[in-house]
Design a protein around this motif. Structure first.
Motif, PDB file in Angstrom:
ATOM      1  N   ASN A 166      40.979 -19.556   2.582  1.00  0.00           N
ATOM      2  CA  ASN A 166      40.633 -20.731   1.789  1.00  0.00           C
ATOM      3  C   ASN A 166      40.590 -20.410   0.302  1.00  0.00           C
ATOM      4  OD1 ASN A 166      40.455 -22.324   4.063  1.00  0.00           O
ATOM      5  ND2 ASN A 166      38.252 -22.031   4.300  1.00  0.00           N
ATOM      6  N   GLN A 167      40.052 -19.232  -0.025  1.00  0.00           N
ATOM      7  CA  GLN A 167      39.983 -18.818  -1.427  1.00  0.00           C
ATOM      8  C   GLN A 167      41.385 -18.612  -1.996  1.00  0.00           C
ATOM      9  OE1 GLN A 167      37.489 -15.353  -1.535  1.00  0.00           O
ATOM     10  NE2 GLN A 167      35.681 -16.485  -0.895  1.00  0.00           N
ATOM     11  N   ASP A 168      42.286 -18.049  -1.164  1.00  0.00           N
ATOM     12  CA  ASP A 168      43.661 -17.841  -1.618  1.00  0.00           C
ATOM     13  C   ASP A 168      44.344 -19.173  -1.894  1.00  0.00           C
ATOM     14  OD1 ASP A 168      43.404 -15.138  -1.455  1.00  0.00           O
ATOM     15  OD2 ASP A 168      44.359 -14.947   0.498  1.00  0.00           O
ATOM     16  N   ILE A 169      44.107 -20.167  -1.020  1.00  0.00           N
ATOM     17  CA  ILE A 169      44.706 -21.481  -1.202  1.00  0.00           C
ATOM     18  C   ILE A 169      44.186 -22.115  -2.481  1.00  0.00           C
ATOM     19  CG2 ILE A 169      44.784 -23.825  -0.278  1.00  0.00           C
ATOM     20  CD1 ILE A 169      44.771 -22.566   2.522  1.00  0.00           C
ATOM     21  N   GLN A 170      42.861 -22.023  -2.673  1.00  0.00           N
ATOM     22  CA  GLN A 170      42.270 -22.612  -3.868  1.00  0.00           C
ATOM     23  C   GLN A 170      42.782 -21.933  -5.123  1.00  0.00           C
ATOM     24  OE1 GLN A 170      38.086 -22.279  -3.222  1.00  0.00           O
ATOM     25  NE2 GLN A 170      38.078 -23.756  -1.562  1.00  0.00           N
ATOM     26  N   THR A 171      42.890 -20.600  -5.054  1.00  0.00           N
ATOM     27  CA  THR A 171      43.359 -19.851  -6.218  1.00  0.00           C
ATOM     28  C   THR A 171      44.791 -20.222  -6.575  1.00  0.00           C
ATOM     29  OG1 THR A 171      41.906 -18.011  -5.677  1.00  0.00           O
ATOM     30  CG2 THR A 171      43.745 -17.547  -7.147  1.00  0.00           C
ATOM     31  N   SER A 172      45.627 -20.408  -5.550  1.00  0.00           N
ATOM     32  CA  SER A 172      47.023 -20.719  -5.819  1.00  0.00           C
ATOM     33  C   SER A 172      47.182 -22.096  -6.435  1.00  0.00           C
ATOM     34  CB  SER A 172      47.838 -20.626  -4.527  1.00  0.00           C
ATOM     35  OG  SER A 172      47.432 -21.626  -3.619  1.00  0.00           O
ATOM     36  N   GLU A 173      46.243 -23.004  -6.193  1.00  0.00           N
ATOM     37  CA  GLU A 173      46.340 -24.363  -6.713  1.00  0.00           C
ATOM     38  C   GLU A 173      45.593 -24.531  -8.040  1.00  0.00           C
ATOM     39  OE1 GLU A 173      44.767 -26.812  -3.636  1.00  0.00           O
ATOM     40  OE2 GLU A 173      46.586 -26.731  -2.434  1.00  0.00           O
ATOM     41  N   THR A 174      44.748 -23.593  -8.376  1.00  0.00           N
ATOM     42  CA  THR A 174      43.937 -23.744  -9.580  1.00  0.00           C
ATOM     43  C   THR A 174      44.807 -23.712 -10.835  1.00  0.00           C
ATOM     44  OG1 THR A 174      42.054 -22.703  -8.499  1.00  0.00           O
ATOM     45  CG2 THR A 174      42.034 -22.765 -10.900  1.00  0.00           C
ATOM     46  N   ALA A 175      44.538 -24.650 -11.725  1.00  0.00           N
ATOM     47  CA  ALA A 175      45.321 -24.734 -12.962  1.00  0.00           C
ATOM     48  C   ALA A 175      45.014 -23.545 -13.858  1.00  0.00           C
ATOM     49  CB  ALA A 175      44.998 -26.036 -13.686  1.00  0.00           C
ATOM     50  N   SER A 176      46.050 -23.024 -14.506  1.00  0.00           N
ATOM     51  CA  SER A 176      45.866 -21.902 -15.423  1.00  0.00           C
ATOM     52  C   SER A 176      45.236 -22.391 -16.721  1.00  0.00           C
ATOM     53  CB  SER A 176      47.216 -21.244 -15.716  1.00  0.00           C
ATOM     54  OG  SER A 176      48.081 -22.163 -16.348  1.00  0.00           O
ATOM     55  N   LEU A 177      44.638 -21.459 -17.449  1.00  0.00           N
ATOM     56  CA  LEU A 177      43.967 -21.812 -18.702  1.00  0.00           C
ATOM     57  C   LEU A 177      44.937 -22.398 -19.722  1.00  0.00           C
ATOM     58  CD1 LEU A 177      41.592 -18.736 -19.088  1.00  0.00           C
ATOM     59  CD2 LEU A 177      41.028 -21.021 -18.248  1.00  0.00           C
ATOM     60  N   ASP A 178      46.139 -21.846 -19.779  1.00  0.00           N
ATOM     61  CA  ASP A 178      47.102 -22.359 -20.757  1.00  0.00           C
ATOM     62  C   ASP A 178      47.615 -23.740 -20.377  1.00  0.00           C
ATOM     63  OD1 ASP A 178      48.372 -21.063 -18.573  1.00  0.00           O
ATOM     64  OD2 ASP A 178      50.262 -21.093 -19.655  1.00  0.00           O
ATOM     65  N   MET A 179      47.431 -24.123 -19.109  1.00  0.00           N
ATOM     66  CA  MET A 179      47.800 -25.473 -18.687  1.00  0.00           C
ATOM     67  C   MET A 179      46.711 -26.481 -19.052  1.00  0.00           C
ATOM     68  SD  MET A 179      48.786 -26.752 -14.851  1.00  0.00           S
ATOM     69  CE  MET A 179      50.189 -25.655 -14.821  1.00  0.00           C
ATOM     70  N   ILE A 180      45.455 -26.036 -19.017  1.00  0.00           N
ATOM     71  CA  ILE A 180      44.333 -26.933 -19.306  1.00  0.00           C
ATOM     72  C   ILE A 180      44.147 -27.139 -20.810  1.00  0.00           C
ATOM     73  CG2 ILE A 180      41.842 -27.283 -19.004  1.00  0.00           C
ATOM     74  CD1 ILE A 180      41.992 -25.573 -16.495  1.00  0.00           C
ATOM     75  N   GLU A 181      44.489 -26.126 -21.611  1.00  0.00           N
ATOM     76  CA  GLU A 181      44.225 -26.184 -23.057  1.00  0.00           C
ATOM     77  C   GLU A 181      44.862 -27.406 -23.737  1.00  0.00           C
ATOM     78  OE1 GLU A 181      42.267 -25.335 -26.345  1.00  0.00           O
ATOM     79  OE2 GLU A 181      42.023 -24.290 -24.419  1.00  0.00           O
ATOM     80  N   PRO A 182      46.113 -27.736 -23.440  1.00  0.00           N
ATOM     81  CA  PRO A 182      46.674 -28.940 -24.080  1.00  0.00           C
ATOM     82  C   PRO A 182      45.891 -30.210 -23.745  1.00  0.00           C
ATOM     83  CG  PRO A 182      48.425 -27.603 -23.152  1.00  0.00           C
ATOM     84  CD  PRO A 182      47.134 -27.018 -22.670  1.00  0.00           C
ATOM     85  N   TYR A 183      45.321 -30.248 -22.528  1.00  0.00           N
ATOM     86  CA  TYR A 183      44.509 -31.416 -22.160  1.00  0.00           C
ATOM     87  C   TYR A 183      43.287 -31.515 -23.067  1.00  0.00           C
ATOM     88  CZ  TYR A 183      41.029 -34.213 -19.762  1.00  0.00           C
ATOM     89  OH  TYR A 183      40.065 -35.143 -19.488  1.00  0.00           O
ATOM     90  N   TYR A 184      42.639 -30.383 -23.341  1.00  0.00           N
ATOM     91  CA  TYR A 184      41.474 -30.396 -24.229  1.00  0.00           C
ATOM     92  C   TYR A 184      41.862 -30.891 -25.623  1.00  0.00           C
ATOM     93  CZ  TYR A 184      38.892 -27.636 -20.760  1.00  0.00           C
ATOM     94  OH  TYR A 184      38.261 -27.215 -19.628  1.00  0.00           O
ATOM     95  N   GLN A 185      43.009 -30.442 -26.102  1.00  0.00           N
ATOM     96  CA  GLN A 185      43.452 -30.847 -27.434  1.00  0.00           C
ATOM     97  C   GLN A 185      43.727 -32.353 -27.471  1.00  0.00           C
ATOM     98  OE1 GLN A 185      43.278 -28.627 -29.823  1.00  0.00           O
ATOM     99  NE2 GLN A 185      42.756 -27.029 -28.342  1.00  0.00           N
TER     100      GLN A 185
END
Length: 243
Positions: A166-185
């Protein structure tokens, strides 16, 4: 390899009923690699086969060796099960503490060693293991049947292995930091434009938003959805002004 890579080693098992029960519970939880060190009973006896029910193949394919080092050949990690009266130097842990360590080598064979029904493992045999596990029981009656001990360990291993998956599945789907940063901007820009944020407090306010989203462990698709909402809001504002 997962649970299939876990080798169950029984040192000098003497009870055919135990042997059959262990084969059955191994099949229940997806384990199949059984090694018998100098067994004191016949794995093909009627008692063993009757207890094994649909796990007779595990009994038939069990490897028989003379010594524990032979049983451990090829294994990269090994845990020995012990009783309450152990007074050696190695730390003793319960299954939930130590089994994640055993499962942390998913592509290589690992071993779980069980001793004799009447006297467990010798000190020399314990020394072949890197870690020790003890199943907490009632101190007034701490002795566990061998098949029961194997059953408890197989169950705990299956639960921990499922958590790993389950942790592996969640990790594979988790958005990377560089993907989230544009959303914050984009979020900060929009909130400034509508007056929700003020330039002199924007940094501290956005920090709170970052903490909120960090707790959410956003997935890739969720970030895409949130960015889509911002774009639609921005489009609605611009079109409203044009009317």
């Amino acid at each position: 390899m997962g649970l299939a890579g876990i080798r169950i080693i029984l040192v000098e098992p003497a009870g055919p009923l135990n042997l059959g029960s262990i084969a059955r519970v191994m099949k229940n939880f997806g384990l199949s690699d059984l090694v018998l060190v100098n067994p004191q009973c016949d794995r093909s006896s009627t008692e063993a086969l009757n207890m094994a029910v649909r796990a007779k193949k595990i009994l038939a394919s069990a490897v028989i060796v003379d010594t524990l080092p032979q049983a451990l050949q090829g294994c990269v990690r090994a845990i020995a099960t012990i009783g309450r009266d152990y007074d050696g130097e190695l730390p003793v842990e319960n299954p939930r503490q130590v089994f994640p360590w055993l499962l942390a080598e998913p592509e290589k064979p690992v071993a779980l060693i069980f001793g004799r029904e009447d006297r467990g493992l010798t000190n020399q045999e314990i020394n072949y293991a890197q870690k020790l596990v003890f199943i907490p029981t009632n101190p007034q009656y701490s002795s566990l049947n061998l098949a029961t001990a194997v059953s408890i360990c197989c169950y705990e291993l299956s639960q921990i292995a499922e958590n790993f998956i389950n942790q592996d599945i969640q990790t594979s789907e988790t958005a990377s930091l560089d993907m989230i940063e544009p959303y914050y901007q984009e979020l900060e820009s929009l909130l400034l434009s509508i007056g929700y944020l003020y330039p002199h407090t924007a940094a501290s306010r956005m920090e709170k938003f970052r903490h909120l989203y960090n707790r959410a462990h956003l997935k890739t698709g969720e970030v895409g959805m949130l960015r889509g909402i911002l774009k639609q809001v921005q489009w609605a504002i611009e079109n409203h002004h044009q009317k």
